[in-house]
Design a protein around this motif. Structure first.
Motif, PDB file in Angstrom:
ATOM      1  N   TRP A  43      -1.003 -19.767  15.320  1.00  0.00           N
ATOM      2  CA  TRP A  43      -0.073 -18.756  15.806  1.00  0.00           C
ATOM      3  C   TRP A  43       0.852 -19.310  16.905  1.00  0.00           C
ATOM      4  CZ3 TRP A  43       0.055 -14.833  12.598  1.00  0.00           C
ATOM      5  CH2 TRP A  43      -1.093 -14.478  11.905  1.00  0.00           C
ATOM      6  N   GLY A  44       1.534 -20.397  16.554  1.00  0.00           N
ATOM      7  CA  GLY A  44       2.376 -21.109  17.524  1.00  0.00           C
ATOM      8  C   GLY A  44       3.473 -20.259  18.133  1.00  0.00           C
ATOM      9  N   LYS A  45       4.190 -19.484  17.322  1.00  0.00           N
ATOM     10  CA  LYS A  45       5.287 -18.667  17.833  1.00  0.00           C
ATOM     11  C   LYS A  45       4.792 -17.664  18.865  1.00  0.00           C
ATOM     12  CE  LYS A  45       8.847 -15.387  16.365  1.00  0.00           C
ATOM     13  NZ  LYS A  45       9.462 -14.672  15.205  1.00  0.00           N
TER      14      LYS A  45
ATOM     15  N   CYS B 267       1.908 -17.708  20.587  1.00  0.00           N
ATOM     16  CA  CYS B 267       1.339 -18.349  21.777  1.00  0.00           C
ATOM     17  C   CYS B 267       2.415 -18.904  22.698  1.00  0.00           C
ATOM     18  CB  CYS B 267       0.380 -19.474  21.356  1.00  0.00           C
ATOM     19  SG  CYS B 267      -1.176 -18.882  20.628  1.00  0.00           S
ATOM     20  N   ASP B 268       3.564 -19.279  22.112  1.00  0.00           N
ATOM     21  CA  ASP B 268       4.636 -19.877  22.917  1.00  0.00           C
ATOM     22  C   ASP B 268       5.555 -18.838  23.533  1.00  0.00           C
ATOM     23  OD1 ASP B 268       5.911 -22.238  23.898  1.00  0.00           O
ATOM     24  OD2 ASP B 268       7.546 -21.867  22.469  1.00  0.00           O
ATOM     25  N   THR B 269       5.450 -17.599  23.086  1.00  0.00           N
ATOM     26  CA  THR B 269       6.351 -16.553  23.605  1.00  0.00           C
ATOM     27  C   THR B 269       5.555 -15.423  24.267  1.00  0.00           C
ATOM     28  OG1 THR B 269       6.395 -15.555  21.386  1.00  0.00           O
ATOM     29  CG2 THR B 269       8.187 -17.072  21.953  1.00  0.00           C
ATOM     30  N   TYR B 270       5.182 -14.444  23.490  1.00  0.00           N
ATOM     31  CA  TYR B 270       4.548 -13.253  24.041  1.00  0.00           C
ATOM     32  C   TYR B 270       3.260 -13.572  24.799  1.00  0.00           C
ATOM     33  CZ  TYR B 270       2.237  -8.714  24.242  1.00  0.00           C
ATOM     34  OH  TYR B 270       1.600  -7.595  24.681  1.00  0.00           O
ATOM     35  N   CYS B 271       2.483 -14.503  24.275  1.00  0.00           N
ATOM     36  CA  CYS B 271       1.172 -14.793  24.869  1.00  0.00           C
ATOM     37  C   CYS B 271       1.230 -15.826  25.987  1.00  0.00           C
ATOM     38  CB  CYS B 271       0.203 -15.303  23.790  1.00  0.00           C
ATOM     39  SG  CYS B 271      -0.046 -14.172  22.400  1.00  0.00           S
ATOM     40  N   ARG B 272       2.392 -16.343  26.267  1.00  0.00           N
ATOM     41  CA  ARG B 272       2.507 -17.479  27.187  1.00  0.00           C
ATOM     42  C   ARG B 272       1.870 -17.196  28.544  1.00  0.00           C
ATOM     43  NH1 ARG B 272       7.179 -21.667  26.798  1.00  0.00           N
ATOM     44  NH2 ARG B 272       6.585 -23.147  28.426  1.00  0.00           N
ATOM     45  N   ASP B 273       2.103 -16.044  29.074  1.00  0.00           N
ATOM     46  CA  ASP B 273       1.515 -15.663  30.364  1.00  0.00           C
ATOM     47  C   ASP B 273       0.796 -14.321  30.245  1.00  0.00           C
ATOM     48  OD1 ASP B 273       2.650 -17.895  31.898  1.00  0.00           O
ATOM     49  OD2 ASP B 273       4.575 -16.893  31.500  1.00  0.00           O
ATOM     50  N   ASN B 274       0.178 -14.098  29.099  1.00  0.00           N
ATOM     51  CA  ASN B 274      -0.325 -12.756  28.839  1.00  0.00           C
ATOM     52  C   ASN B 274      -1.632 -12.793  28.050  1.00  0.00           C
ATOM     53  OD1 ASN B 274      -0.203  -9.990  28.991  1.00  0.00           O
ATOM     54  ND2 ASN B 274       1.028  -9.755  27.133  1.00  0.00           N
ATOM     55  N   CYS B 275      -2.633 -13.494  28.583  1.00  0.00           N
ATOM     56  CA  CYS B 275      -3.907 -13.621  27.867  1.00  0.00           C
ATOM     57  C   CYS B 275      -4.584 -12.278  27.636  1.00  0.00           C
ATOM     58  CB  CYS B 275      -4.862 -14.539  28.644  1.00  0.00           C
ATOM     59  SG  CYS B 275      -4.397 -16.281  28.576  1.00  0.00           S
ATOM     60  N   GLU B 276      -4.426 -11.362  28.538  1.00  0.00           N
ATOM     61  CA  GLU B 276      -5.110 -10.083  28.448  1.00  0.00           C
ATOM     62  C   GLU B 276      -4.237  -9.000  27.834  1.00  0.00           C
ATOM     63  OE1 GLU B 276      -8.259  -9.920  29.107  1.00  0.00           O
ATOM     64  OE2 GLU B 276      -8.258 -12.009  29.761  1.00  0.00           O
ATOM     65  N   GLY B 277      -3.156  -9.409  27.152  1.00  0.00           N
ATOM     66  CA  GLY B 277      -2.247  -8.431  26.569  1.00  0.00           C
ATOM     67  C   GLY B 277      -2.864  -7.708  25.386  1.00  0.00           C
ATOM     68  N   SER B 278      -2.102  -6.787  24.825  1.00  0.00           N
ATOM     69  CA  SER B 278      -2.608  -5.975  23.720  1.00  0.00           C
ATOM     70  C   SER B 278      -2.675  -6.749  22.407  1.00  0.00           C
ATOM     71  CB  SER B 278      -1.709  -4.737  23.546  1.00  0.00           C
ATOM     72  OG  SER B 278      -0.362  -5.135  23.288  1.00  0.00           O
ATOM     73  N   LEU B 279      -1.979  -7.858  22.312  1.00  0.00           N
ATOM     74  CA  LEU B 279      -1.970  -8.647  21.085  1.00  0.00           C
ATOM     75  C   LEU B 279      -3.222  -9.514  21.025  1.00  0.00           C
ATOM     76  CD1 LEU B 279      -0.178  -9.159  18.593  1.00  0.00           C
ATOM     77  CD2 LEU B 279       0.829 -11.098  19.818  1.00  0.00           C
ATOM     78  N   LEU B 280      -4.083  -9.209  20.044  1.00  0.00           N
ATOM     79  CA  LEU B 280      -5.372  -9.903  19.925  1.00  0.00           C
ATOM     80  C   LEU B 280      -5.199 -11.390  19.684  1.00  0.00           C
ATOM     81  CD1 LEU B 280      -8.346  -9.022  20.046  1.00  0.00           C
ATOM     82  CD2 LEU B 280      -8.318  -8.870  17.543  1.00  0.00           C
ATOM     83  N   ILE B 281      -4.108 -11.760  19.033  1.00  0.00           N
ATOM     84  CA  ILE B 281      -3.842 -13.163  18.727  1.00  0.00           C
ATOM     85  C   ILE B 281      -3.816 -14.005  20.000  1.00  0.00           C
ATOM     86  CG2 ILE B 281      -1.962 -14.705  17.973  1.00  0.00           C
ATOM     87  CD1 ILE B 281      -1.423 -12.678  15.712  1.00  0.00           C
ATOM     88  N   CYS B 282      -3.375 -13.415  21.111  1.00  0.00           N
ATOM     89  CA  CYS B 282      -3.254 -14.175  22.362  1.00  0.00           C
ATOM     90  C   CYS B 282      -4.577 -14.822  22.768  1.00  0.00           C
ATOM     91  CB  CYS B 282      -2.762 -13.273  23.493  1.00  0.00           C
ATOM     92  SG  CYS B 282      -1.080 -12.636  23.242  1.00  0.00           S
ATOM     93  N   ARG B 283      -5.668 -14.208  22.402  1.00  0.00           N
ATOM     94  CA  ARG B 283      -6.966 -14.745  22.814  1.00  0.00           C
ATOM     95  C   ARG B 283      -7.342 -16.016  22.061  1.00  0.00           C
ATOM     96  NH1 ARG B 283     -10.935  -9.673  22.887  1.00  0.00           N
ATOM     97  NH2 ARG B 283     -12.407 -11.340  23.425  1.00  0.00           N
ATOM     98  N   LEU B 284      -6.524 -16.360  21.052  1.00  0.00           N
ATOM     99  CA  LEU B 284      -6.740 -17.608  20.335  1.00  0.00           C
ATOM    100  C   LEU B 284      -5.902 -18.752  20.890  1.00  0.00           C
ATOM    101  CD1 LEU B 284      -6.735 -16.206  16.684  1.00  0.00           C
ATOM    102  CD2 LEU B 284      -8.716 -17.068  17.935  1.00  0.00           C
ATOM    103  N   CYS B 285      -4.982 -18.451  21.797  1.00  0.00           N
ATOM    104  CA  CYS B 285      -4.141 -19.496  22.389  1.00  0.00           C
ATOM    105  C   CYS B 285      -4.967 -20.330  23.365  1.00  0.00           C
ATOM    106  CB  CYS B 285      -2.949 -18.867  23.111  1.00  0.00           C
ATOM    107  SG  CYS B 285      -1.937 -17.814  22.031  1.00  0.00           S
ATOM    108  N   LYS B 286      -4.679 -21.611  23.454  1.00  0.00           N
ATOM    109  CA  LYS B 286      -5.508 -22.529  24.237  1.00  0.00           C
ATOM    110  C   LYS B 286      -5.751 -22.077  25.674  1.00  0.00           C
ATOM    111  CE  LYS B 286      -5.995 -27.334  25.717  1.00  0.00           C
ATOM    112  NZ  LYS B 286      -5.410 -28.696  25.710  1.00  0.00           N
TER     113      LYS B 286
END
Length: 521
Positions: free
Chosen positions: A429-431, A433-452
C-alpha cells in the motif's frame, strides 16, 4: 707468591667443593623427588584442565546445537514401538526428515522437532509449555475441536450434512426428520468405530454413545463406485489464521463394491474402509494414472469432465468448505494456546475427507488428526505421502536450510535472516503509506497500521513468517486468507466479520496481491 696464593685459593675452593660433594647424593635425591612431585602435580592439573575444557566444549556444542541449530534433531511420541513406527506407521516421516538433514533423537537431548502421532498436550505438557523459539511441534493445542468427529459433524455450516448428538438433541432430530421425510441418516459411534445407514425408525434415540448425520444421497460415481476425497491441509498460524492445502495431489479412495443395486447392509457399497479400491484399479482412471502419469486428482478431473461435469467449480467449493471450518474453529485454538508462550511453535497436518453428490456438490465429513501416512497396504501411495511431508516441512520451516548457519556474530545472524525476509518484503500500500498514513498511524484507515513506521513488533513477526511460508510453500496453496484479485476493492463489509489480526493480515495479502499476482492465491 701470587701463584702460591692462587694455588691456595684454588685448593680452598676445591676443598669447599669437596665438602659440598659429600652432600651431593642426598641433595640430588631431594631435587629429583621435588621435580617428580612438581611433574605429577602438573600432570594432574593438565588432566583436570583437559577434562574441564572437554566438559565446557561439550556444553558449548550443546548450546550451539540448541541455539544455532548446527544439528537438527527430532523425536517421536507414539503409543506404537519405534520398530513399528520406522517400518510402517511413520516410516515415511522418518525417511523424509532424515533426507532433509534431521537426526533421530529423544526428548533428553536438545531437539528441534517433536513429531507426535498421538495427541501430546495432556501427557507432554511439561515438555511443551516452555518451548524455545526454534522448537516445532506437529500439533496445535485446541485442534480437537476440528478433528473430533462429533464436534465437527454437529457444527452448523452449509458444507456439513446436518447431524445431532443423541440423546442430547433428540427433539431437534425428530423435528428435522419430520420435515425431511426422504432423508436417510448414518448412525456413527462417537469414536467413529462403527457406521450404519438407518431409517429414522431404526435409530435408538436413547443411545448416549452415538450421533446421527444425514446421509448424502445420489453420490457421484466413478465406474459405479462411490468414493471420498482426502485433502491434506496444514495449519501454520492462528490469530492471524493461515491455512494451506496440498494441491500436488489428493487422496481418492473408492468403495470396493459397486453402489448399485444399493443395499445398506453391505458397507463396502457406501463406507470407505482400510481396504478401499485405489485409483489404479478403477478402470476409467487406470490409464490416466498409471500409463499417462497423471495424479489421482487429475485422473478424476479428466473423468468428471468427460461426463459433462465441472471439477473446477468443485475444487473451489472444496477450498471454501475447508477454509470456513478453520475460520469457525479458530477461537478454540486461540483459547487453548493461552497456556503456552507462543503459537509460533506449532503446526498441524490434517487430512480433510469430503464427498460429492451427482452434481458435484461438496460435503465435508471429517478432519483426521495424524492422518495415515503408511504405504504398507498400498505401496504406490509412497510418493504422495513423501511429497506431502517434504512440502509440509518446507512451508512450516522445519526444513530450514539456514539451520547450519552458526555464526556467533549477532549482526551477521541478523543479516542472514534478512536475506530471506525483511522489512522491504513486507511493504504494501505504497500510495496510502506515503500520503494519508505518513503522519497518521492511529488514523481511521486500517491500512496505515501496515506501514513501516506504524507496524507493531508482533504483527511484523507474524508477517515475516507469512512471507517465509509463501517462499517455501512448494505445492501447498493458501486456503486462508482466501484467494484475492489484483487491484480489487477492499471489502470492508467482509473485514467487519474478522478479528483485528485477521483484518490486518487480509489487507496485507491484498496489498501483496496488488503488487505481484503470485500472492493472490
Amino acid at each position: 707468591m701470587e701463584d702460591n696464593e692462587n694455588v691456595n685459593q684454588i685448593t680452598e675452593n676445591q676443598g669447599v667443593n669437596s665438602e659440598n660433594a659429600k652432600d651431593e647424593p642426598r641433595n640430588k635425591k631431594d631435587t629429583k623427588d621435588s621435580n617428580a612431585n612438581i611433574f605429577l602435580l602438573i600432570c594432574i592439573i593438565g588432566v583436570s584442565l583437559g577434562i574441564l575444557l572437554e566438559i565446557l566444549n561439550i556444553q558449548n556444542r550443546s548450546c550451539k546445537d540448541e541455539v544455532n541449530q548446527t544439528v537438527s534433531r527430532y523425536w517421536v511420541y507414539s503409543a506404537y514401538s519405534d520398530v513399528e513406527n520406522r517400518n510402517g506407521l511413520l516410516k515415511h516421516v522418518h525417511l523424509v526428515l532424515e533426507r532433509v538433514g534431521y537426526e533421530k533423537s529423544t526428548n533428553h537431548t536438545p531437539w528441534s522437532l517433536l513429531w507426535s502421532h498421538d495427541y501430546p498436550f495432556r501427557v507432554l505438557y511439561p515438555n511443551l509449555h516452555k518451548l524455545k523459539p526454534h522448537q516445532k511441534v506437529n500439533h496445535f493445542p485446541g485442534t480437537g475441536f476440528i478433528t473430533n468427529k462429533v464436534d465437527l459433524a454437529t457444527t452448523d455450516y452449509k458444507y456439513i450434512p446436518k447431524a445431532f448428538k443423541l440423546p442430547k438433541n433428540k427433539e431437534d432430530f425428530i423435528k428435522y426428520a419430520a420435515e425431511h421425510k426422504n432423508a436417510l441418516f448414518v448412525e456413527k459411534h462417537n469414536q467413529h468405530r462403527k457406521v450404519y445407514l438407518k431409517n429414522v425408525s431404526e435409530i435408538d434415540l436413547s443411545n448416549g454413545e452415538s450421533f446421527v448425520q444425514e446421509y448424502v444421497q445420489k453420490p457421484f460415481l466413478v465406474d459405479g463406485h462411490k468414493f471420498d476425497i482426502g485433502v491434506y491441509v496444514v495449519l501454520t498460524s492462528v490469530d492471524p489464521l493461515r491455512v494451506y492445502w496440498y494441491k500436488g495431489d489428493v487422496l481418492f479412495r473408492y468403495c470396493p463394491a459397486k453402489y448399485h443395486p444399493f443395499d445398506p447392509s453391505v458397507l463396502d457399497k457406501y463406507v470407505v474402509g482400510d481396504d478401499y479400491l485405489p485409483t489404479w484399479k478403477v478402470p476409467s482412471l487406470a490409464h490416466s494414472y498409471s500409463e499417462l502419469g497423471f495424479s489421482m486428482k487429475d485422473a478424476f478431473d479428466i473423468y468428471a469432465t468427460s461426463k459433462g461435469k465441472d471439477p473446477v467449480k468443485m475444487w473451489e467449493d472444496v477450498q471454501e468448505a475447508i477454509a470456513g471450518v478453520f475460520h469457525l474453529k479458530e477461537k478454540h485454538v486461540i483459547e487453548a494456546l493461552k497456556g503456552y508462550p507462543s503459537g509460533d511453535n506449532f503446526f498441524e497436518l490434517m487430512r480433510v475427507d469430503l464427498v460429492v453428490d451427482e452434481d458435484l456438490k461438496v460435503y465435508l465429513l471429517e478432519a483426521n488428526m495424524s492422518p495415515n501416512l503408511s504405504s504398507a497396504h498400498y505401496p504406490p501411495n509412497q510418493l504422495l505421502y513423501e511429497q506431502v511431508l517434504y512440502n509440509l516441512f518446507g512451508v512450516t520451516g522445519v526444513a530450514d536450510y539456514m539451520r547450519d548457519y552458526n555464526s556467533t556474530d549477532v549482526r551477521e545472524q541478523s543479516a542472514a535472516k534478512n536475506m530471506v525476509s525483511t522489512d522491504k518484503n513486507l511493504a504494501v500500500w505504497g500510495k496510502e503509506c506515503d500520503t494519508y498514513c505518513r503522519d497518521n498511524c492511529e488514523g481511521s484507515l486500517l491500512i496505515c497500521r501496515l506501514c513501516k513506521p506504524c507496524i507493531t513488533r508482533q504483527l511484523r513477526r507474524s508477517l515475516l513468517r507469512a512471507h517465509r511460508e509463501h517462499l517455501h510453500k512448494g505445492d501447498f496453496r493458501r486456503l486462508y486468507p482466501p484467494p484475492m484479485q489484483p487491484g480489487a476493492q477492499v471489502d470492508y463489509k467482509h473485514l467487519e466479520t474478522l478479528s483485528e489480526a485477521n483484518k490486518l493480515q487480509h489487507l496485507w495479502y491484498q496489498g501483496k496481491c496488488n503488487i505481484d499476482s503470485t500472492w493472490c492465491t
